[in-house]
Design an enzyme around this catalytic site. Structure first.
Site, PDB file in Angstrom:
ATOM      1  N   CYS A 150       0.800  -1.230   0.000  1.00 31.94           N
ATOM      2  CA  CYS A 150       0.000   0.000   0.000  1.00 31.94           C
ATOM      3  C   CYS A 150       0.835   1.284   0.000  1.00 31.94           C
ATOM      4  O   CYS A 150       0.755   2.100  -0.919  1.00 31.94           O
ATOM      5  CB  CYS A 150      -0.940   0.009   1.201  1.00 31.94           C
ATOM      6  SG  CYS A 150      -2.166  -1.317   1.176  1.00 31.94           S
ATOM      7  N   HIS A 178      -2.894   6.523   3.978  1.00 32.20           N
ATOM      8  CA  HIS A 178      -1.787   5.593   4.231  1.00 32.20           C
ATOM      9  C   HIS A 178      -0.430   6.134   3.787  1.00 32.20           C
ATOM     10  O   HIS A 178       0.421   5.400   3.279  1.00 32.20           O
ATOM     11  CB  HIS A 178      -2.060   4.233   3.587  1.00 32.20           C
ATOM     12  CG  HIS A 178      -1.545   3.094   4.414  1.00 32.20           C
ATOM     13  ND1 HIS A 178      -1.766   1.767   4.116  1.00 32.20           N
ATOM     14  CD2 HIS A 178      -0.808   3.086   5.561  1.00 32.20           C
ATOM     15  CE1 HIS A 178      -1.202   0.990   5.020  1.00 32.20           C
ATOM     16  NE2 HIS A 178      -0.610   1.764   5.914  1.00 32.20           N
TER      17      HIS A 178
END
Length: 477
Positions: free
Chosen positions: A67, A117
């Site tokens: 991610c 993120h």
């Protein structure tokens, strides 16, 4: 000399013709798991419709299939070892020059909805404006996959708010409202919608959608060994239900674009940060980080009807994560900053008969929890071949045209000796270009000043927000 009135008129005209951009980012959606790619399980009529009218990069490759590294490479147009963003839960410094800042300077409104993120200060922490990399409208959280109990922060409000119901549906409604409110503006917008789905937990997908996937009806890929199949089917049920929910969201977004009259002059990108193994190659179902296609290949559709029309076509040339930002900038008529390392691939979009043998770099610098073997690697993915090295020797090589499920490793196969040699030369040249010496993984922690974090627990295993090596992409250089 033009009068001030004429200058203002020209500027307004230029603003009104620049395209809007909607970047739709799924999490952990592999390229194979959509209807238009031939997956027998996938029910994705809206994505199939978009694919029929869009440019489909069949070989879109996540530079590092995790991610945070993907998102940092997307935002900066730079490679993981240029930014130091090679693990999850790291902080992308506000000094890095990023997508929204570039478009904002070019006259765009900017908005972000969903999973971020890139902040590294805690997965539920409030992210202040100076750490949002140029995004103005803001309804986001650092990271959550609790889709039915999902929180976010809105703009400058430090109160933690909750998305109503299943978060992807609520986030889509918010994006639709944003599209409607900007429909009469002269100023173009860049809106990123970052969904958490179809990332696990898979069982939390809407129950009515899971019912559409009885376990005994799920067809697994041939490279899932028998001993992994029960687990893979159990996870796949929710995975494909999440994907169906995602498809419903895409349908609503596209309908709103049409209703507001903005579809023609809007660039729509649909893609994901990385894939998921789902038992392929005998790997655990929920894992990524691996160099196989189920992990590194993602869907990548890009639509811009005003320029490229509505007749969809496929591009075989691989597009790598750092290539996305310069390509979007070029399509939008925005200058590409010198700090960007990816390539502008608009020539491949304009001429789908171009040579399709460019190589996309793939890497795992510091594999983290879940990757039980913990093997760092460097490799390339071309339209035809995958070639991967570990630190000691060649590891994997596949002819993806003859062996689409990557079931025959051709490393050191005498019949492919010359091809392997050429692929290795290409990989070594790319690593040299990037200044990547392929060091043991622990050395990168020291190089970038990352320390084991004893204060914040497992969710943020390393801290880097207090100290950071200054890199060429920093705005103040």
């Amino acid at each position: 000399m033009l009068s001030m009135c004429t200058q203002n008129s020209n500027q307004a005209s230029e603003k009104s013709t620049k395209p809007n951009i909607i970047y739709i980012l799924a999490d952990q959606l592999r390229a194979q798991a959509v209807g238009y790619s031939g997956d027998p399980n996938a029910d994705t009529p809206n994505l199939d419709r978009l694919a029929a009218s869009a440019i489909n990069f069949k070989n879109a490759v996540a530079v590092s299939p995790v991610c945070t590294p993907y998102r940092a490479a997307l935002m900066t147009g730079r490679f993981p070892l240029s930014t130091g963003m090679f693990m999850n839960d790291l902080y992308l410094p506000s000094e890095e020059l990023c997508m929204a800042e570039i478009f904002k300077e070019a006259g765009y409104k900017t908005g972000y909805i969903g999973k971020w993120h890139l902040d590294g200060h805690g997965r539920e922490s409030f992210i202040p404006k100076n750490r949002r990399q140029g995004f103005e409208y803001w309804k986001a959280l650092e990271c959550t996959h609790d889709y039915n109990n999902s929180f976010y922060y809105a703009n400058e409000d430090t109160t933690k708010l909750k998305w109503e119901g299943y978060d992807a549906y609520a986030q889509t409604k918010d994006a639709q409202d944003y599209i409607r409110t900007t429909s009469t503006d002269e100023q173009p917008f860049l809106l990123m919608i970052s969904y958490g789905i179809p990332h696990f937990p898979h069982h939390t997908a809407p129950a009515e959608l899971k019912e559409k996937y009885p376990l005994d009806s799920i067809k697994l890929r041939p490279n899932v060994p028998e001993w992994r199949q029960d687990e893979a089917r159990k996870e796949a049920q929710g995975y494909y239900a999440h994907i169906l929910a995602l498809d419903l969201c895409i349908g609503n977004l596209m309908k709103t674009l049409e209703e507001t009259g903005q579809a023609e002059n809007t660039i729509v990108v649909f893609t994901a940060d990385h894939g998921e193994m789902l038992g392929s190659q005998g790997e655990p179902s929920k894992e990524k980080q691996r160099p196989w296609d189920e992990s590194i290949r993602v869907p990548f559709l890009i639509s811009y009807p005003a320029i490229y029309g509505k007749e969809g076509y496929e591009v075989n040339a691989p597009i790598n994560t750092p290539d996305i930002l310069p390509t979007l900038l070029s399509m939008s008529g925005v200058a590409i900053p010198k700090s960007i390392e990816g390539e502008d691939l608009t020539d491949f979009i304009s001429n789908n008969n171009m040579e399709d043998d460019r190589a996309a770099l793939i890497m795992s610098v510091y594999p983290f929890a879940g990757y039980h073997e913990g093997i760092p690697y460097r490799g390339i993915r071309t339209a035809r071949y995958t070639y991967v090295r570990n630190q000691d020797q060649p590891w994997l090589m596949y002819d993806n045209l003859k062996d689409p499920y990557q079931m025959e490793n051709l490393v050191n196969n005498l019949n492919y000796r010359d091809i392997q040699s050429k692929l290795d030369e290409t990989l070594q040249a790319k690593l040299k270009e990037r200044g990547d010496m392929f060091l043991p993984k622990e050395q990168y922690l020291s190089i970038w000043g990352y320390e084991v974090n004893t204060e914040r627990g497992h969710e943020i295993p390393y801290k880097n927000y207090e100290t950071k090596v200054q890199s060429p992409g920093f705005k103040n250089n």
